[in-house]
Motif scaffolding. Sequence first.
Motif: not given
Length: 196
Positions: A48-67
Amino acid sequence: MTAAPSRRGRGRRPAAEVRSDVLTAAGRLLLGEGIQAVTFERIAKEAGASKTTLYKWWPSPGALAAEAFFAQSEPLLEFPDTGDLRVDLIAQLTSFVRLLTDGGAGKPISELIGAAQMDPDLSEAWSRTYALPRRELARERLRSAQRNGEIGPDADIDITIDQLWGACYHRLLVLRIPLEDLNVERLVASALRGAR
C-alpha cells in the motif's frame, strides 16, 4: 455493546510504518517466491505504498530485497553470549543453517548473492545491511571470548569467522550439497582448535 472497529483515517501514514510494511512485503515475496518476485510495482501494491516512495528509499529492487532479508532474518540470528563460546557458536550456526534449510532462505540467499555479482546497488546493500552487520556480531562475540581467555590473544578472529560461516556458504553456493549434512559441532570444534 461492542466498539466499532477502528478505521484508518485519511492522509499519509507515518514513514516508519510505510517502511516496515514495505520490508515485510518484500521479505514475504523474497522468501515465498524468490528474487524475481521482488519488483517495485508488486511491493508497492502489496504494501500500500507508492512506487515513488520505493524509488526514493532504495536504488533498486535488489537493494530493497537485501534489506528485507536482513529484517526478516535478524530476530532469528541473534548472537548469544552465555559465557561459553563453543555453545554460543553452535547455537548461532545451527540457527543459520535452520534458516537456510527449514526456514526456506537457502534459495533466496543464493539468488541475492548471485544477483549481487551483476547489480552494484544490490551488492552494496547486501554488504551494508546484511553481511557486514552479521560479521560484526560474530567479531564482537569472538572479541569477548578473547578477553575471557576462551581463545588465544593472537587468534585471527576474521579467519575464524571465515572458517565457520564460509563452510556454510561454500556448501550452499559452490558444492550445492545439503546443509543438513553439515556437522556444526565438529565445524565449531575444528575452528576453535585453531583459534586456541
